[in-house]
Design a protein around this motif. Structure first.
Motif, PDB file in Angstrom:
ATOM      1  N   GLN A  83     -13.835  -8.991  25.288  1.00  0.00           N
ATOM      2  CA  GLN A  83     -15.077  -9.365  25.860  1.00  0.00           C
ATOM      3  C   GLN A  83     -16.239  -8.201  25.336  1.00  0.00           C
ATOM      4  N   VAL A  84     -15.660  -7.144  25.443  1.00  0.00           N
ATOM      5  CA  VAL A  84     -16.703  -5.992  25.147  1.00  0.00           C
ATOM      6  C   VAL A  84     -16.706  -5.986  23.336  1.00  0.00           C
ATOM      7  N   ALA A  85     -15.755  -6.371  22.765  1.00  0.00           N
ATOM      8  CA  ALA A  85     -15.652  -6.652  21.419  1.00  0.00           C
ATOM      9  C   ALA A  85     -16.888  -7.745  20.884  1.00  0.00           C
ATOM     10  N   ALA A  86     -16.742  -8.986  21.425  1.00  0.00           N
ATOM     11  CA  ALA A  86     -17.613  -9.873  21.437  1.00  0.00           C
ATOM     12  C   ALA A  86     -19.107  -9.619  21.847  1.00  0.00           C
ATOM     13  N   GLU A  87     -19.416  -8.875  22.686  1.00  0.00           N
ATOM     14  CA  GLU A  87     -20.900  -8.356  23.230  1.00  0.00           C
ATOM     15  C   GLU A  87     -21.192  -7.302  21.998  1.00  0.00           C
ATOM     16  N   MET A  88     -20.394  -6.521  21.746  1.00  0.00           N
ATOM     17  CA  MET A  88     -20.698  -5.512  20.531  1.00  0.00           C
ATOM     18  C   MET A  88     -20.818  -5.912  19.273  1.00  0.00           C
ATOM     19  N   GLY A  89     -20.334  -6.998  18.923  1.00  0.00           N
ATOM     20  CA  GLY A  89     -20.097  -7.423  17.785  1.00  0.00           C
ATOM     21  C   GLY A  89     -19.284  -6.719  16.522  1.00  0.00           C
ATOM     22  N   VAL A  90     -18.192  -6.119  17.271  1.00  0.00           N
ATOM     23  CA  VAL A  90     -17.229  -5.478  16.528  1.00  0.00           C
ATOM     24  C   VAL A  90     -15.648  -5.852  16.840  1.00  0.00           C
ATOM     25  N   SER A  91     -14.784  -5.498  16.157  1.00  0.00           N
ATOM     26  CA  SER A  91     -13.568  -5.866  16.400  1.00  0.00           C
ATOM     27  C   SER A  91     -12.958  -5.265  17.410  1.00  0.00           C
ATOM     28  N   GLU A  92     -11.783  -5.943  18.254  1.00  0.00           N
ATOM     29  CA  GLU A  92     -11.187  -5.551  19.369  1.00  0.00           C
ATOM     30  C   GLU A  92     -10.432  -3.965  19.253  1.00  0.00           C
ATOM     31  N   ILE A  93      -9.979  -3.887  17.930  1.00  0.00           N
ATOM     32  CA  ILE A  93      -9.336  -2.575  17.936  1.00  0.00           C
ATOM     33  C   ILE A  93     -10.354  -1.540  17.899  1.00  0.00           C
ATOM     34  N   THR A  94     -11.624  -1.626  17.090  1.00  0.00           N
ATOM     35  CA  THR A  94     -12.692  -0.912  17.248  1.00  0.00           C
ATOM     36  C   THR A  94     -12.953  -0.361  18.706  1.00  0.00           C
ATOM     37  N   VAL A  95     -13.028  -1.478  19.620  1.00  0.00           N
ATOM     38  CA  VAL A  95     -13.405  -1.109  20.985  1.00  0.00           C
ATOM     39  C   VAL A  95     -12.279  -0.345  21.609  1.00  0.00           C
ATOM     40  N   LYS A  96     -10.901  -0.664  21.171  1.00  0.00           N
ATOM     41  CA  LYS A  96      -9.763   0.267  21.837  1.00  0.00           C
ATOM     42  C   LYS A  96      -9.972   1.688  21.350  1.00  0.00           C
ATOM     43  N   ILE A  97     -10.353   1.769  20.115  1.00  0.00           N
ATOM     44  CA  ILE A  97     -10.441   3.311  19.512  1.00  0.00           C
ATOM     45  C   ILE A  97     -11.617   4.027  20.240  1.00  0.00           C
ATOM     46  N   HIS A  98     -12.669   3.286  20.510  1.00  0.00           N
ATOM     47  CA  HIS A  98     -13.743   3.966  21.375  1.00  0.00           C
ATOM     48  C   HIS A  98     -13.482   4.103  22.875  1.00  0.00           C
ATOM     49  N   ARG A  99     -12.769   3.138  23.351  1.00  0.00           N
ATOM     50  CA  ARG A  99     -12.300   3.554  24.843  1.00  0.00           C
ATOM     51  C   ARG A  99     -11.527   4.693  24.580  1.00  0.00           C
ATOM     52  N   GLY A 100     -10.521   4.519  23.953  1.00  0.00           N
ATOM     53  CA  GLY A 100      -9.529   5.835  24.048  1.00  0.00           C
ATOM     54  C   GLY A 100     -10.235   7.068  23.787  1.00  0.00           C
ATOM     55  N   ASN A 101     -11.198   7.122  22.742  1.00  0.00           N
ATOM     56  CA  ASN A 101     -12.088   8.441  22.829  1.00  0.00           C
ATOM     57  C   ASN A 101     -12.815   8.835  23.991  1.00  0.00           C
ATOM     58  N   ALA A 102     -13.591   7.508  24.444  1.00  0.00           N
ATOM     59  CA  ALA A 102     -14.069   7.876  25.785  1.00  0.00           C
ATOM     60  C   ALA A 102     -13.407   8.708  26.904  1.00  0.00           C
ATOM     61  N   MET A 103     -12.160   8.108  26.957  1.00  0.00           N
ATOM     62  CA  MET A 103     -11.341   8.505  28.192  1.00  0.00           C
ATOM     63  C   MET A 103     -10.915   9.590  27.629  1.00  0.00           C
ATOM     64  N   ARG A 104     -10.621   9.875  26.569  1.00  0.00           N
ATOM     65  CA  ARG A 104     -10.311  11.624  26.362  1.00  0.00           C
ATOM     66  C   ARG A 104     -11.206  12.404  26.553  1.00  0.00           C
ATOM     67  N   LYS A 105     -12.305  12.216  26.127  1.00  0.00           N
ATOM     68  CA  LYS A 105     -13.542  13.143  26.147  1.00  0.00           C
ATOM     69  C   LYS A 105     -14.022  13.346  27.599  1.00  0.00           C
ATOM     70  N   MET A 106     -13.911  12.264  28.151  1.00  0.00           N
ATOM     71  CA  MET A 106     -14.367  12.196  29.669  1.00  0.00           C
ATOM     72  C   MET A 106     -13.318  12.790  30.695  1.00  0.00           C
ATOM     73  N   ARG A 107     -12.133  12.981  30.004  1.00  0.00           N
ATOM     74  CA  ARG A 107     -10.947  13.564  30.979  1.00  0.00           C
ATOM     75  C   ARG A 107     -10.636  12.616  31.783  1.00  0.00           C
ATOM     76  N   ALA A 108     -10.610  11.262  31.810  1.00  0.00           N
ATOM     77  CA  ALA A 108     -10.007  10.476  32.567  1.00  0.00           C
ATOM     78  C   ALA A 108      -8.636   9.993  32.533  1.00  0.00           C
ATOM     79  N   ARG A 109      -8.093   9.964  33.764  1.00  0.00           N
ATOM     80  CA  ARG A 109      -6.663   9.843  33.605  1.00  0.00           C
ATOM     81  C   ARG A 109      -6.464   8.124  33.773  1.00  0.00           C
ATOM     82  N   SER A 110      -7.580   7.453  34.044  1.00  0.00           N
ATOM     83  CA  SER A 110      -7.080   6.147  33.974  1.00  0.00           C
ATOM     84  C   SER A 110      -8.472   5.533  34.031  1.00  0.00           C
ATOM     85  N   LEU A 111      -8.569   4.130  33.839  1.00  0.00           N
ATOM     86  CA  LEU A 111      -9.711   3.205  33.991  1.00  0.00           C
ATOM     87  C   LEU A 111     -10.610   3.599  35.446  1.00  0.00           C
ATOM     88  N   ALA A 112      -9.715   3.427  36.449  1.00  0.00           N
ATOM     89  CA  ALA A 112     -10.283   3.729  37.738  1.00  0.00           C
ATOM     90  C   ALA A 112     -11.387   5.071  37.767  1.00  0.00           C
TER      91      ALA A 112
END
Length: 217
Positions: A172-201
């Motif tokens: 759904q994020v990919a559709a809204e942003m107009g990018v591929s799902e794999i691109t969203v997964k990469i950005h999401r993983g990078n954001a989690m790592r940089k924000m030091r988040a251990r989970s989505l919660a």
């Protein structure tokens, strides 16, 4: 009131009680009381005197007399709010009434004590006020740290973080942003790592602290 983080006096790390009362004998009595339980104290005869002072950036509270020359304690409480100075206030007065106490408490005062009050009642109120300020400072520090991490994200990573923390799935994020799902997964993983988040919660809590969802509404 100027907060001076670089002040390195005896109170630089310990909680501080600020006292504003135009009665010298009352100031001395309160000074003695607070010091008897190991608290650091600063005494002021008027509200302007306090505002002009440089204070260490530590946990503190304000013991404030209602009846002050030229400016009442209640007016000073309002002025501090307008200046965005968030400090827990305990009012003391020899001429209190119900409307006064209601106004003070509605504006966020910790307590409203009428003279003569028991020393222990005041000490208990100060304890509550200092704990309130300590928690506020911890929360502010936490938000500042989260904001600094968020600033380290790329624009795409920020956008992905904002969207996934609203509950949208990757596709759904990919559709809204107009990018591929794999691109969203990469950005999401990078954001989690940089924000030091251990989970989505964790990431969701950070987004709420930053007000990301409110900005999108």
């Amino acid at each position: 009131m100027v907060i001076n983080p670089s002040a390195h006096d005896d109170a630089s790390e310990s909680p501080l009680v600020l006292v504003v009362d135009d009665d010298p004998s009352m100031r001395e009595a309160l000074d003695s009381l607070f010091r008897s339980v190991g608290l650091h104290v600063r005494l002021f005869a008027s509200a302007p005197e306090l505002l002009e002072s440089k204070l260490p950036d530590v946990t503190c509270c304000l013991v404030l007399d209602i009846r002050l020359p030229r400016r009442s304690g209640l007016d000073f409480q309002s002025e501090l709010a307008k200046l965005d100075i968030d400090i827990p206030i305990i009012f003391i007065t020899g001429h209190g009434d119900v409307p006064m106490s209601v106004r003070a408490m509605k504006a966020g005062a910790v307590d409203f004590l009428t003279k003569p009050f028991r020393d222990q009642d005041l000490l208990d109120a100060v304890s509550v006020a200092l704990e309130r300020d300590r928690k506020r400072r911890e929360e502010s520090k936490g938000i500042a740290e989260i904001s600094a991490l968020f600033e380290g994200l790329t624009p795409r990573e920020r956008e992905v973080m904002s969207l996934v923390t609203t509950g949208l799935m990757n596709k759904q994020v990919a559709a809204e942003m107009g990018v591929s799902e794999i691109t969203v997964k990469i950005h999401r993983g990078n954001a989690m790592r940089k924000m030091r988040a251990r989970s989505l919660a964790d990431l969701v809590r950070m987004a709420e602290a930053l007000g990301l969802h409110a900005e999108r509404q």
